[in-house]
Design an enzyme around this catalytic site. Structure first.
Site, mmCIF file in Angstrom:
data_model
loop_
_atom_site.group_PDB
_atom_site.id
_atom_site.type_symbol
_atom_site.label_atom_id
_atom_site.label_comp_id
_atom_site.label_asym_id
_atom_site.label_seq_id
_atom_site.Cartn_x
_atom_site.Cartn_y
_atom_site.Cartn_z
ATOM 1 C CB SER A 61 -65.974 -16.485 -25.824
ATOM 2 O OG SER A 61 -65.918 -15.340 -26.624
ATOM 3 C CG HIS A 100 -64.506 -16.206 -30.949
ATOM 4 N ND1 HIS A 100 -65.276 -16.876 -31.334
ATOM 5 C CD2 HIS A 100 -64.485 -15.905 -29.782
ATOM 6 C CE1 HIS A 100 -66.297 -16.975 -30.301
ATOM 7 N NE2 HIS A 100 -65.639 -16.226 -29.213
ATOM 8 C CG ASP A 127 -66.052 -19.599 -33.255
ATOM 9 O OD1 ASP A 127 -65.553 -18.532 -33.370
ATOM 10 O OD2 ASP A 127 -66.117 -20.016 -31.994
#
Lengths: 184, 199
Positions: A61, A100, A127
């Site tokens: 990701s 992230h 998210d």
């Protein structure tokens, strides 16, 4: 094969004639070796301020920045999280942390309480789909650390060991054999 | 004359058989290519010889080593298994890490410094002055085994030493001739005791 058998039987004979004192000495020696690795890890935790200072990237990701199998080094300072920083965070009830980027930061008050929204670079949505039911923001307590360094590819070993746990036991067994047979 | 000869021959033969039976009972076989194992076997047999010469082993340093190792490992175990997670437990973690480092420091510098290359310490024997410190050294890939007996309080002052080739104690299959080693160790002990008496 015979050489290995005789090596093992020699070691077994040597061990069998040992008394309690020698066993204790050898045992504590082994214990010191194992615990020294543990203490190095705990010292890293203390120095970096992060509960897991070295993590492995498990998903894609964050491509093309981080690929699956990269190792990340984390550091947590008391400075507030800012947008653009790559953070690793834990969600309640999940044991695998996520790495992230912070894309929105709201400061609640002067005490440094902030709300953070994250999104993976390679994801199309932020998210909020990952957060727990009813959770719209991350708070400082969820953050494990900021990424300060990366070591590509090396983490593949951890991923393979986790996917095939028998390999892990084999590795530990081989290492234990080495410790016992190389007694100088 | 003939009677004397006849009576002396049988006892010799009986003694030879007895010696070889004892040797096979307590024979230790070592891999001749492994220098560390050779030294270990010689050290162990020498320890047994010193004990059978009437000395008692002084295990205080060995106990210190085991005790400190256990304490140090306990610090690590406490750090690992304490039920609270980071960052709540950082004080405990810091204490454990410092305790561990202190423990390993004591182990490496103090205990190992006192022990050195000695493999055995003995208590004072009745009537004689000093506690013994028995150490040995054998270089890597070398055949020479040096054993030093000295006073445990002041090892640099007096000592007796002997330097023999390991070929004297091991036969070609790696069996240790314990009797030969015991004789040499006893001789070294006698050298030490007579040296102490002279002073």
């Amino acid at each position: 094969m015979n050489a290995i058998k005789s090596l093992i039987s020699d070691q077994w004979n040597a061990l069998a004639t040992l008394n309690i004192r020698s066993l204790l000495l050898q045992g504590t020696n082994l214990g010191l070796i194992v615990t020294s690795a543990l203490i190095v890890w705990k010292t890293l935790i203390l120095f970096t301020g992060s509960e897991s200072p070295i993590v492995v990237v498990l998903s894609g990701s964050m491509e093309p920045g981080f690929y699956r199998g990269d190792i990340l080094f984390l550091y947590m300072s008391s400075k507030p999280v800012r947008t653009g920083e790559i953070v690793v965070f834990n969600l309640e009830g999940r044991d695998i942390p996520i790495v992230h980027r912070a894309i929105k930061v709201h400061e609640q008050d002067d005490a440094g309480n902030i709300n953070i929204l994250t999104k993976g670079d390679n994801n199309s949505q932020d998210d909020r789909v990952l957060y727990n039911e009813g959770q719209k923001w991350l708070e400082r307590s969820h953050i494990m650390g900021r990424v300060v360094g990366c070591l590509p590819y090396v983490g593949q070993v951890t991923i393979i060991l986790n996917d095939y746990p028998k390999l892990k036991y084999l590795l530990i067994g081989v290492l234990g054999l080495f410790v016992f047979t190389s007694n100088e | 004359m003939a009677k004397g000869k006849r009576s002396s021959a049988p006892p010799q033969a009986v003694k030879a058989v007895e010696v070889s039976r004892e040797d096979t009972r307590e024979s230790t076989k070592v891999n001749l290519a492994d220098g560390a194992a050779l030294k270990r076997a010689l050290d162990e047999a020498a320890s047994k010889a010193v004990l059978s010469a009437g000395y008692q082993e002084d295990q205080s340093i060995s106990n210190l080593k085991i005790g400190f190792s256990l304490i140090t490992c306990a610090f690590a175990a406490l750090a690992q298994f304490y039920p609270r997670k980071y960052p709540d437990n950082w004080v405990l973690l810091a204490v454990c890490v410092l305790g561990y480092m202190a423990g390993t420091g004591v182990l490496n510098f103090y205990v190992a410094g006192r022990e050195g290359d000695a493999f055995m310490f003995t208590k004072r024997r009745k009537g004689l002055g000093h506690e013994l410190r028995i150490s040995s050294s054998m270089q890597r890939y070398s055949e020479w085994y040096t054993m030093v007996i000295s006073s445990s309080h002041d090892p640099s002052r007096d000592s007796v030493s002997m330097r023999t080739s390991v070929t004297k104690y091991f036969d070609s299959t790696g069996v240790l001739a314990t009797k030969v080693l015991e004789a040499d160790v006893t001789k070294l002990l006698n050298d030490w005791e007579s040296q102490r008496k002279r002073l």
